[in-house]
Every structure is written in structure tokens, then in C-alpha cells.
Motif scaffolding. Structure first.
Motif, mmCIF file in Angstrom:
data_model
loop_
_atom_site.group_PDB
_atom_site.id
_atom_site.type_symbol
_atom_site.label_atom_id
_atom_site.label_comp_id
_atom_site.label_asym_id
_atom_site.label_seq_id
_atom_site.Cartn_x
_atom_site.Cartn_y
_atom_site.Cartn_z
ATOM 1 N N ALA A 1 0.842 -1.199 0.000
ATOM 2 C CA ALA A 1 0.000 0.000 0.000
ATOM 3 C C ALA A 1 0.877 1.248 0.000
ATOM 4 O O ALA A 1 2.081 1.190 0.254
ATOM 5 C CB ALA A 1 -0.908 0.001 1.221
ATOM 6 N N ILE A 2 0.241 2.381 -0.282
ATOM 7 C CA ILE A 2 0.880 3.668 -0.032
ATOM 8 C C ILE A 2 1.048 3.800 1.481
ATOM 9 O O ILE A 2 0.131 3.487 2.244
ATOM 10 C CB ILE A 2 0.003 4.817 -0.554
ATOM 11 N N VAL A 3 2.208 4.249 1.923
ATOM 12 C CA VAL A 3 2.444 4.410 3.365
ATOM 13 C C VAL A 3 2.936 5.822 3.643
ATOM 14 O O VAL A 3 3.818 6.332 2.947
ATOM 15 C CB VAL A 3 3.468 3.383 3.898
ATOM 16 N N VAL A 4 2.342 6.437 4.663
ATOM 17 C CA VAL A 4 2.778 7.726 5.188
ATOM 18 C C VAL A 4 3.338 7.463 6.581
ATOM 19 O O VAL A 4 2.589 7.112 7.494
ATOM 20 C CB VAL A 4 1.614 8.727 5.277
ATOM 21 N N LEU A 5 4.637 7.572 6.747
ATOM 22 C CA LEU A 5 5.247 7.406 8.063
ATOM 23 C C LEU A 5 5.374 8.785 8.691
ATOM 24 O O LEU A 5 6.242 9.582 8.322
ATOM 25 C CB LEU A 5 6.606 6.717 7.960
ATOM 26 N N LYS A 6 4.459 9.067 9.614
ATOM 27 C CA LYS A 6 4.368 10.408 10.191
ATOM 28 C C LYS A 6 5.521 10.675 11.171
ATOM 29 O O LYS A 6 6.198 9.765 11.614
ATOM 30 C CB LYS A 6 3.012 10.568 10.885
ATOM 31 N N GLY A 7 5.697 11.937 11.493
ATOM 32 C CA GLY A 7 6.761 12.362 12.384
ATOM 33 C C GLY A 7 7.534 13.502 11.758
ATOM 34 O O GLY A 7 7.163 14.023 10.700
ATOM 35 N N GLN A 8 8.623 13.923 12.420
ATOM 36 C CA GLN A 8 9.446 14.983 11.843
ATOM 37 C C GLN A 8 9.931 14.534 10.471
ATOM 38 O O GLN A 8 10.468 13.446 10.318
ATOM 39 C CB GLN A 8 10.647 15.294 12.741
ATOM 40 N N HIS A 9 9.713 15.383 9.456
ATOM 41 C CA HIS A 9 10.033 15.038 8.070
ATOM 42 C C HIS A 9 9.315 13.746 7.669
ATOM 43 O O HIS A 9 9.941 12.719 7.384
ATOM 44 C CB HIS A 9 11.540 14.920 7.865
ATOM 45 N N THR A 10 7.997 13.829 7.650
ATOM 46 C CA THR A 10 7.143 12.700 7.259
ATOM 47 C C THR A 10 7.599 12.118 5.927
ATOM 48 O O THR A 10 7.953 12.849 4.997
ATOM 49 C CB THR A 10 5.677 13.178 7.164
ATOM 50 N N LEU A 11 7.564 10.778 5.858
ATOM 51 C CA LEU A 11 7.952 10.067 4.643
ATOM 52 C C LEU A 11 6.716 9.503 3.945
ATOM 53 O O LEU A 11 5.762 9.093 4.604
ATOM 54 C CB LEU A 11 8.901 8.917 4.977
ATOM 55 N N VAL A 12 6.753 9.481 2.618
ATOM 56 C CA VAL A 12 5.670 8.908 1.815
ATOM 57 C C VAL A 12 6.300 7.982 0.772
ATOM 58 O O VAL A 12 7.269 8.359 0.110
ATOM 59 C CB VAL A 12 4.849 9.998 1.089
ATOM 60 N N ALA A 13 5.745 6.778 0.644
ATOM 61 C CA ALA A 13 6.261 5.823 -0.335
ATOM 62 C C ALA A 13 5.139 4.878 -0.736
ATOM 63 O O ALA A 13 4.085 4.812 -0.087
ATOM 64 C CB ALA A 13 7.439 5.036 0.244
ATOM 65 N N SER A 14 5.369 4.125 -1.813
ATOM 66 C CA SER A 14 4.395 3.129 -2.258
ATOM 67 C C SER A 14 5.120 2.053 -3.056
ATOM 68 O O SER A 14 6.297 2.218 -3.397
ATOM 69 C CB SER A 14 3.308 3.778 -3.122
ATOM 70 N N PRO A 15 4.441 0.954 -3.391
ATOM 71 C CA PRO A 15 5.094 -0.074 -4.208
ATOM 72 C C PRO A 15 5.525 0.442 -5.578
ATOM 73 O O PRO A 15 6.429 -0.132 -6.198
ATOM 74 C CB PRO A 15 4.001 -1.155 -4.346
ATOM 75 N N MET A 16 4.886 1.514 -6.051
ATOM 76 C CA MET A 16 5.164 2.038 -7.388
ATOM 77 C C MET A 16 5.995 3.325 -7.371
ATOM 78 O O MET A 16 6.313 3.864 -8.431
ATOM 79 C CB MET A 16 3.845 2.318 -8.116
ATOM 80 N N HIS A 17 6.325 3.811 -6.172
ATOM 81 C CA HIS A 17 6.999 5.106 -6.084
ATOM 82 C C HIS A 17 8.167 5.042 -5.098
ATOM 83 O O HIS A 17 8.159 4.256 -4.156
ATOM 84 C CB HIS A 17 6.018 6.195 -5.618
ATOM 85 N N ALA A 18 9.129 5.918 -5.323
ATOM 86 C CA ALA A 18 10.251 6.060 -4.401
ATOM 87 C C ALA A 18 9.772 6.702 -3.093
ATOM 88 O O ALA A 18 8.616 7.111 -2.966
ATOM 89 C CB ALA A 18 11.332 6.923 -5.045
ATOM 90 N N THR A 19 10.672 6.798 -2.143
ATOM 91 C CA THR A 19 10.350 7.448 -0.874
ATOM 92 C C THR A 19 10.596 8.954 -0.986
ATOM 93 O O THR A 19 11.651 9.389 -1.467
ATOM 94 C CB THR A 19 11.212 6.877 0.259
ATOM 95 N N TYR A 20 9.608 9.730 -0.554
ATOM 96 C CA TYR A 20 9.706 11.187 -0.548
ATOM 97 C C TYR A 20 9.646 11.688 0.893
ATOM 98 O O TYR A 20 8.919 11.141 1.725
ATOM 99 C CB TYR A 20 8.568 11.810 -1.354
ATOM 100 N N GLN A 21 10.394 12.740 1.160
ATOM 101 C CA GLN A 21 10.463 13.315 2.502
ATOM 102 C C GLN A 21 9.858 14.709 2.505
ATOM 103 O O GLN A 21 10.243 15.566 1.696
ATOM 104 C CB GLN A 21 11.911 13.376 2.977
ATOM 105 N N CYS A 22 8.910 14.941 3.408
ATOM 106 C CA CYS A 22 8.290 16.257 3.562
ATOM 107 C C CYS A 22 9.178 17.146 4.420
ATOM 108 O O CYS A 22 9.531 16.765 5.546
ATOM 109 C CB CYS A 22 6.903 16.097 4.194
#
Length: 293
Positions: free
Chosen positions: A186-207
Motif C-alpha cells: 500500500a501507499i504508506v505515510v510514516l508520520k513524524g518529523q520530516h514525514t515520509l511517503v512511499a508506495s510499491p510504485m513510487h520512491a520514498t519522498y520526505q516532507c
């Protein structure tokens, strides 16, 4: 790791002059067990301020299943009066978000199972994540869904999925989100300082946006409502669940920073204030796009 840069996606939400509420999407939010109804209301307020056309709260607490005086636009249903799968079929939402104040009762399990079986965009937060991490049958339903899913764990919820400690998650957040994506598909949002977003089809992005004033109960519920509303509008405005998630994460964090710049917080910054701040920010982004085109 890539920097999250999704604010330009708000430009896709420009509405046709003849648009109706159906064009802005119907969101079904499920949760609000006894003592936790406020979580579902916060998610509903955020969904309203982020532009969803129609918002239904499925409230597990009978005593709280009534008109929300401060937000009368929200349609509140008593979940105890419905069979979950039939209710979802009857409401026919464009997006479902489940978890804010859901609890871990057998009733909560039934609603989560029904949401997982539903074939549309699904946002999963809070206790829905805790139920998934402790129930292999529910996790299997998640992994085999044909429709997209988004999970929004904080480090503690992520740790329960990975069978490690919260500190382990924090020590290597990039590895943790990669494992979560692999485990859930699934798409995952790992919350916290500089939240991370990633998915099986996408690289990891940092907010890069966000601040410590947002470390207060209820902020995650606001994020859930925000993502759900953007995804619901996206069905008619070319935003898929990944786009909506990335935009929602950055918009939510930027709202926190905007409030601090205005002198609201960081100490004492409330989720309700942040939910209200989403609207002028989103409006400004849309207007900026319109002027540039």
C-alpha cells in the motif's frame, strides 16, 4: 531520498462553473467509538475544509451520533443501526477513510473488514492500523485489494506492524517505511518529523514542512480527512490516491508552519485550528495556478 514537492497538484482542483457536489466527491469516514468521537469530527472538519462535496460520518458511539453543532454540514450516522457492507453499498462513497477513534472492538473489526472488501480508494489510520497489524486475515484482505490503499501510521503504529520498538522505527525511518510498503503493498505515510511517503510504485519522498507544535493528539485525524477529501475530488480532477496523499501530507504540514508564522503555537496549536487553515492555503494554491495559466 527525494524531497516531497506536491503543492502544484492543487491546481488540478479548479472547479467548472457548473460543478455540483457529486463532482467534488463523497467521503465516508468511519470511527468515533465511545470517548473518541472527536477524532472522527476532526477528520470530517478537515475533509470539509479540503473541499469534499459530501461527507458522511459513520459514528460507532451512539451517544455522539447526532448533529455536530459546530459543523452542521457533516452527515452523522449511528453505526449501530447498520450492517457494514450494506451500509457502504447504500452510501456509495467515492473514498472511505477508517480509523479515527475507531477502537478495537469486534464492531470495529467488522467495519474494517467491510471497508477492506470495498473496491474503492481507502485511507487507513489509527486503530484501524492497530487492528491490521494484529489480525492476519485483515492484513491479507489489504494486500489483495485491487483498489488503492493508503496507510498513515505514526512510529508507534509502524512499530506494531514491524514487531519492533518505536525507537527502532525512528532510528532508520527510510528502512522502516520500505518494510511497511513491502508488508502491506500500500501507499504508506510514516508520520513524524520530516514525514515520509512511499508506495510499491513510487520512491520514498520526505516532507520538509511541519513543526513540533503539531505533536498533539488529533493532528493525524486531520491529515486523514484531508487526504480523503483530496482523493474524492481527484476522481473528477485527475488526482489518484498517491497524488492526493502527497498533496495532503505537504498541505497539512505547511498549514502547521503557516500558523506558527502567524503566532499561533507552536505550544497550544490545535488540530481544529490546523483544519481551518487548510482552506485558505488550498484556495491560495488553486488561485496561484489559475493566474499562471
Amino acid at each position: 531520498m527525494k524531497t516531497l514537492s506536491a503543492l502544484h497538484l492543487a491546481g488540478r482542483l479548479v472547479r467548472h462553473p457548473a460543478a455540483h457536489k457529486g463532482d467534488a466527491g463523497k467521503v465516508l469516514l468511519i470511527g468515533g467509538a465511545p470517548t473518541m468521537s472527536g477524532a472522527l469530527v476532526l477528520a470530517g472538519q478537515a475533509a470539509l475544509h479540503c473541499g469534499a462535496g459530501w461527507i458522511v460520518l459513520m459514528m460507532l458511539d451512539t451517544k455522539s451520533a447526532h448533529v455536530v453543532a459546530s459543523q452542521a454540514e457533516l452527515m452523522v450516522h449511528d453505526a449501530n443501526n447498520y450492517a457494514p457492507q450494506q451500509a457502504i453499498a447504500d452510501i456509495a462513497p467515492d473514498v472511505i477513510a477508517i480509523g479515527p477513534g475507531l477502537g478495537v472492538s469486534e464492531q470495529a473489526v467488522q467495519w474494517l473488514e467491510a471497508a477492506l472488501l470495498w473496491q474503492g480508494p481507502l485511507v487507513i489510520d489509527a486503530d484501524a492500523l492497530n487492528l491490521l497489524s494484529s489480525n492476519d486475515a485483515l492484513l491479507s484482505l489489504l494486500k489483495t485489494r485491487k483498489a488503492p490503499s493508503c496507510l498513515t501510521p505514526h512510529p508507534g503504529e509502524a512499530a506494531r506492524f514491524l514487531r519492533v520498538t518505536s525507537q527502532d522505527v525512528q532510528n532508520d525511518r527510510a528502512a522502516s517505511i520500505a518494510k511497511l510498503v513491502d508488508q502491506t503493498q500500500a501507499i504508506v505515510v510514516l508520520k513524524g518529523q520530516h514525514t515520509l511517503v512511499a508506495s510499491p510504485m513510487h520512491a520514498t519522498y520526505q516532507c520538509q514542512e511541519g513543526n513540533a507544535g503539531m505533536a498533539v493528539g488529533g493532528m493525524g485525524d486531520v491529515l486523514t480527512g484531508c487526504i480523503a477529501a483530496l482523493a474524492a475530488q481527484g476522481i473528477k480532477h485527475q488526482l489518484d490516491l498517491w497524488d492526493a496523499t502527497c498533496l495532503g501530507v505537504q498541505l497539512h504540514a505547511l498549514a502547521g508552519d503557516t500558523l506558527v508564522k502567524k503566532g499561533v503555537g507552536p505550544i497550544g496549536l490545535t488540530p481544529s485550528e490546523l483544519a481551518s487553515e487548510l482552506l485558505p492555503l488550498l484556495r491560495a494554491l488553486i488561485n496561484q495556478h489559475a493566474l499562471s495559466h
